[in-house]
Scaffold this motif. Structure first.
Motif, PDB file in Angstrom:
ATOM      1  N   UNK A 288      44.714 -24.469 -44.602  1.00 49.62           N
ATOM      2  CA  UNK A 288      45.668 -25.448 -44.090  1.00 49.62           C
ATOM      3  C   UNK A 288      45.961 -26.480 -45.179  1.00 49.62           C
ATOM      4  N   UNK A 289      47.237 -26.761 -45.371  1.00 51.68           N
ATOM      5  CA  UNK A 289      47.673 -27.628 -46.470  1.00 51.68           C
ATOM      6  C   UNK A 289      47.914 -29.045 -45.951  1.00 51.68           C
ATOM      7  N   UNK A 290      46.994 -29.948 -46.280  1.00 51.66           N
ATOM      8  CA  UNK A 290      47.105 -31.334 -45.816  1.00 51.66           C
ATOM      9  C   UNK A 290      47.909 -32.208 -46.784  1.00 51.66           C
ATOM     10  N   UNK A 291      48.351 -31.653 -47.906  1.00 54.99           N
ATOM     11  CA  UNK A 291      49.055 -32.452 -48.907  1.00 54.99           C
ATOM     12  C   UNK A 291      50.557 -32.463 -48.632  1.00 54.99           C
ATOM     13  N   UNK A 292      51.279 -33.291 -49.392  1.00 59.12           N
ATOM     14  CA  UNK A 292      52.741 -33.357 -49.267  1.00 59.12           C
ATOM     15  C   UNK A 292      53.422 -32.284 -50.104  1.00 59.12           C
ATOM     16  N   UNK A 293      52.638 -31.501 -50.836  1.00 57.88           N
ATOM     17  CA  UNK A 293      53.174 -30.461 -51.716  1.00 57.88           C
ATOM     18  C   UNK A 293      53.164 -29.116 -50.992  1.00 57.88           C
ATOM     19  N   UNK A 294      54.265 -28.352 -51.028  1.00 49.95           N
ATOM     20  CA  UNK A 294      54.275 -27.029 -50.396  1.00 49.95           C
ATOM     21  C   UNK A 294      53.161 -26.129 -50.942  1.00 49.95           C
ATOM     22  N   UNK A 295      52.649 -25.257 -50.087  1.00 50.38           N
ATOM     23  CA  UNK A 295      51.510 -24.397 -50.413  1.00 50.38           C
ATOM     24  C   UNK A 295      51.660 -23.696 -51.759  1.00 50.38           C
ATOM     25  N   UNK A 296      52.793 -23.031 -51.984  1.00 54.52           N
ATOM     26  CA  UNK A 296      52.956 -22.213 -53.183  1.00 54.52           C
ATOM     27  C   UNK A 296      52.951 -23.031 -54.469  1.00 54.52           C
ATOM     28  N   UNK A 297      53.183 -24.334 -54.360  1.00 51.58           N
ATOM     29  CA  UNK A 297      53.244 -25.170 -55.560  1.00 51.58           C
ATOM     30  C   UNK A 297      51.903 -25.839 -55.877  1.00 51.58           C
ATOM     31  N   UNK A 298      50.894 -25.574 -55.063  1.00 52.81           N
ATOM     32  CA  UNK A 298      49.547 -26.053 -55.368  1.00 52.81           C
ATOM     33  C   UNK A 298      48.885 -25.060 -56.328  1.00 52.81           C
ATOM     34  N   UNK A 299      48.417 -25.493 -57.498  1.00 53.12           N
ATOM     35  CA  UNK A 299      47.866 -24.568 -58.496  1.00 53.12           C
ATOM     36  C   UNK A 299      46.752 -23.675 -57.957  1.00 53.12           C
ATOM     37  N   UNK A 300      45.912 -24.214 -57.063  1.00 52.45           N
ATOM     38  CA  UNK A 300      44.764 -23.447 -56.590  1.00 52.45           C
ATOM     39  C   UNK A 300      45.135 -22.292 -55.672  1.00 52.45           C
ATOM     40  N   UNK A 301      46.391 -22.260 -55.183  1.00 52.81           N
ATOM     41  CA  UNK A 301      46.755 -21.190 -54.249  1.00 52.81           C
ATOM     42  C   UNK A 301      47.019 -19.861 -54.944  1.00 52.81           C
ATOM     43  N   UNK A 302      46.896 -19.830 -56.273  1.00 55.30           N
ATOM     44  CA  UNK A 302      46.906 -18.540 -56.976  1.00 55.30           C
ATOM     45  C   UNK A 302      45.689 -17.723 -56.543  1.00 55.30           C
ATOM     46  N   UNK A 303      44.664 -18.401 -55.984  1.00 57.46           N
ATOM     47  CA  UNK A 303      43.446 -17.739 -55.517  1.00 57.46           C
ATOM     48  C   UNK A 303      43.413 -17.578 -54.005  1.00 57.46           C
ATOM     49  N   UNK A 304      44.587 -17.685 -53.360  1.00 59.29           N
ATOM     50  CA  UNK A 304      44.697 -17.462 -51.920  1.00 59.29           C
ATOM     51  C   UNK A 304      45.816 -16.460 -51.641  1.00 59.29           C
ATOM     52  N   UNK A 305      45.793 -15.917 -50.436  1.00 63.10           N
ATOM     53  CA  UNK A 305      46.863 -15.019 -49.991  1.00 63.10           C
ATOM     54  C   UNK A 305      47.755 -15.784 -49.018  1.00 63.10           C
ATOM     55  N   UNK A 306      49.037 -15.852 -49.316  1.00 59.46           N
ATOM     56  CA  UNK A 306      49.974 -16.576 -48.472  1.00 59.46           C
ATOM     57  C   UNK A 306      50.367 -15.777 -47.245  1.00 59.46           C
ATOM     58  N   UNK A 307      50.680 -16.486 -46.180  1.00 62.71           N
ATOM     59  CA  UNK A 307      51.136 -15.868 -44.930  1.00 62.71           C
ATOM     60  C   UNK A 307      52.596 -16.244 -44.697  1.00 62.71           C
ATOM     61  N   UNK A 308      53.171 -15.680 -43.662  1.00 66.23           N
ATOM     62  CA  UNK A 308      54.549 -16.041 -43.308  1.00 66.23           C
ATOM     63  C   UNK A 308      54.672 -17.538 -43.036  1.00 66.23           C
ATOM     64  N   UNK A 309      53.594 -18.142 -42.577  1.00 67.39           N
ATOM     65  CA  UNK A 309      53.666 -19.554 -42.192  1.00 67.39           C
ATOM     66  C   UNK A 309      53.677 -20.498 -43.392  1.00 67.39           C
ATOM     67  N   UNK A 310      53.217 -20.040 -44.532  1.00 67.76           N
ATOM     68  CA  UNK A 310      53.249 -20.900 -45.715  1.00 67.76           C
ATOM     69  C   UNK A 310      54.381 -20.540 -46.673  1.00 67.76           C
ATOM     70  N   UNK A 311      54.912 -19.323 -46.566  1.00 68.16           N
ATOM     71  CA  UNK A 311      55.949 -18.923 -47.534  1.00 68.16           C
ATOM     72  C   UNK A 311      57.354 -18.897 -46.950  1.00 68.16           C
ATOM     73  N   UNK A 312      57.494 -18.886 -45.620  1.00 65.84           N
ATOM     74  CA  UNK A 312      58.832 -18.806 -45.031  1.00 65.84           C
ATOM     75  C   UNK A 312      59.686 -19.990 -45.470  1.00 65.84           C
ATOM     76  N   UNK A 313      60.887 -19.686 -45.973  1.00 66.70           N
ATOM     77  CA  UNK A 313      61.795 -20.736 -46.413  1.00 66.70           C
ATOM     78  C   UNK A 313      61.638 -21.116 -47.878  1.00 66.70           C
TER      79      UNK A 313
END
Length: 406
Positions: A288-313
């Protein structure tokens, strides 16, 4: 926040002639209906990546400029709002509003907050712009403090003009269940106009490859078009870990490259990590992303798998797609099979009182799973990589890729 998501939706981004003409047409529609005694609705239709959101961004910036500083405009002094039921996308719009004097962060809201705020203040809106209207709730959701039957209907009741964008192939959850027919029935009592955007802007892929993606998300596995790799990095992998390593390289080179997956793997919103494992590949789902920055733009998310809920749009430069256990190939055919028993997104298919036919429910549930695949397949601007969990589907897709490169 990086500038990429902001640039994509910035009201200063150049529009095509078609998009600019559409903004003018909606402005005229709003002007004509602003003084009427009943609400009017303008619908912008289009698949993922056809530029719906940038049209809304330009439209709203023009409306607020007129409302706040152009005293000779019919929109001067109007109270207008921009709604989106997607927390990650809302963050981007609020970031855009920050430096622009005529756009305020409070102009951008979640639909439930808007409805409850207007009711609390006994107020109404003039013009309401809705991005991703296919995400609006179409049943009560007490967890999110929505106690009415349909968010769009409640928004229309509280506004003079409503402008929305809609894509029936991005409907993903029963609580936001929509079809084009349901939308048309809801707005039928009101004056309304619509426009269909068709040209794909997000991906540099050929129209033939986009058509291949569309066929796949309609359940058909067809031979790849000969131009599948023209000006686009499209690859099919039989090893998820090799795909991950390639995505990491792309991310080091150009940034904004991520792994995404469909459902079918352990996933619970309990604060813990739940892993997707495929051979040597092991990565956790997005947190869960508590920051003001979209999930994909957080550097550490290169080590996570995105879902429809974080990548849609959102746009990615490169997307590595895992087609999970929820989708397989029907043996002896070129058809996909949706495995509802492997679906792990328990929140998506909550029952609703207006859908009781079991066969119809199963049809809609399968369609939503294919819609989710459609959403993640259309994230990669420069390239898309595919890997399938199902051995038969993985082999079929890999052989199609090999035939293309032979």
């Amino acid at each position: 926040m990086s500038n990429q998501a902001i640039e994509k939706l910035s009201p200063f981004k150049n529009l095509t002639d078609e998009q600019a003409q559409l903004v003018d047409e909606v402005i005229l529609f709003a002007k004509q209906h602003l003084t009427q005694d009943f609400p009017a609705v303008y619908t912008i239709l289009g698949d993922a990546g056809t530029g719906k959101s940038i049209v809304l961004s330009h439209l709203f910036a023009r409306l607020q400029q007129a409302a706040r500083v152009q005293s000779d405009s019919p929109f001067y002094g109007t109270h207008n709002y921009f709604l989106v039921n997607h927390p990650e996308v809302l963050k981007v719009y609020k970031q855009i509003a920050g430096p622009i004097k005529t756009l305020l962060k409070k102009d951008y809201q979640r639909p439930t907050s808007f409805i409850n705020q207007l009711d609390k203040n006994n107020a109404t809106a003039d013009i309401v712009v809705i991005d991703e209207a296919h995400l609006l709730l179409s049943k009560p959701d007490h967890y999110n403090n929505f106690y009415h039957e349909n968010q769009l209907l409640e928004i229309i009741k509280r506004a003079k003009v409503v402008v929305l964008v809609f894509d029936q192939y991005q409907v993903l959850r029963m609580k936001s269940f929509w079809t084009l027919d349901r939308l048309k029935d809801l707005i039928a009592p009101y004056p309304h106009q619509s426009y269909q955007l068709k040209h794909q802007f997000r991906m540099t892929a050929s129209d033939d490859l986009i058509a291949w993606f569309n066929q796949l998300t309609n359940g058909l596995i067809e031979p790849l078009p000969e131009n599948a790799c023209d000006h686009y990095d499209f690859r099919i992998f039989d090893d998820a870990e090799k795909m991950r390593q390639t995505i990491v390289k792309r991310n080091q080179e150009v940034g904004l490259s991520r792994i995404l997956s469909t459902s079918g793997y352990p996933s619970t919103l309990d604060g813990g990590k739940h892993y997707i494992c495929e051979g040597d590949f092991k990565m956790p789902w997005d947190q869960y992303n508590f920051t003001a920055t979209p999930w994909a733009e957080l550097p550490q998310t290169i080590d996570e798998v995105g879902s429809i809920y974080t990548c849609q749009g959102f746009d990615l430069n490169y997307a590595g797609i895992i087609i999970g256990p929820v989708i397989s190939q029907k043996p002896g055919t070129n058809q996909l099979q949706v495995n509802l028993d492997r679906f792990t997104d328990t929140e998506a298919f909550k029952k609703r009182a207006d859908l009781t036919d079991p066969d119809q429910i199963i049809h809609y549930e399968k369609r939503m799973i294919l819609n989710a695949l459609n959403v993640i397949l259309k994230r990669g601007v420069k390239g898309t990589y595919l890997y399938a969990h199902d051995p038969l589907l993985r082999q079929t897709l890999f052989e199609l890729g090999q035939a293309l490169n032979a």
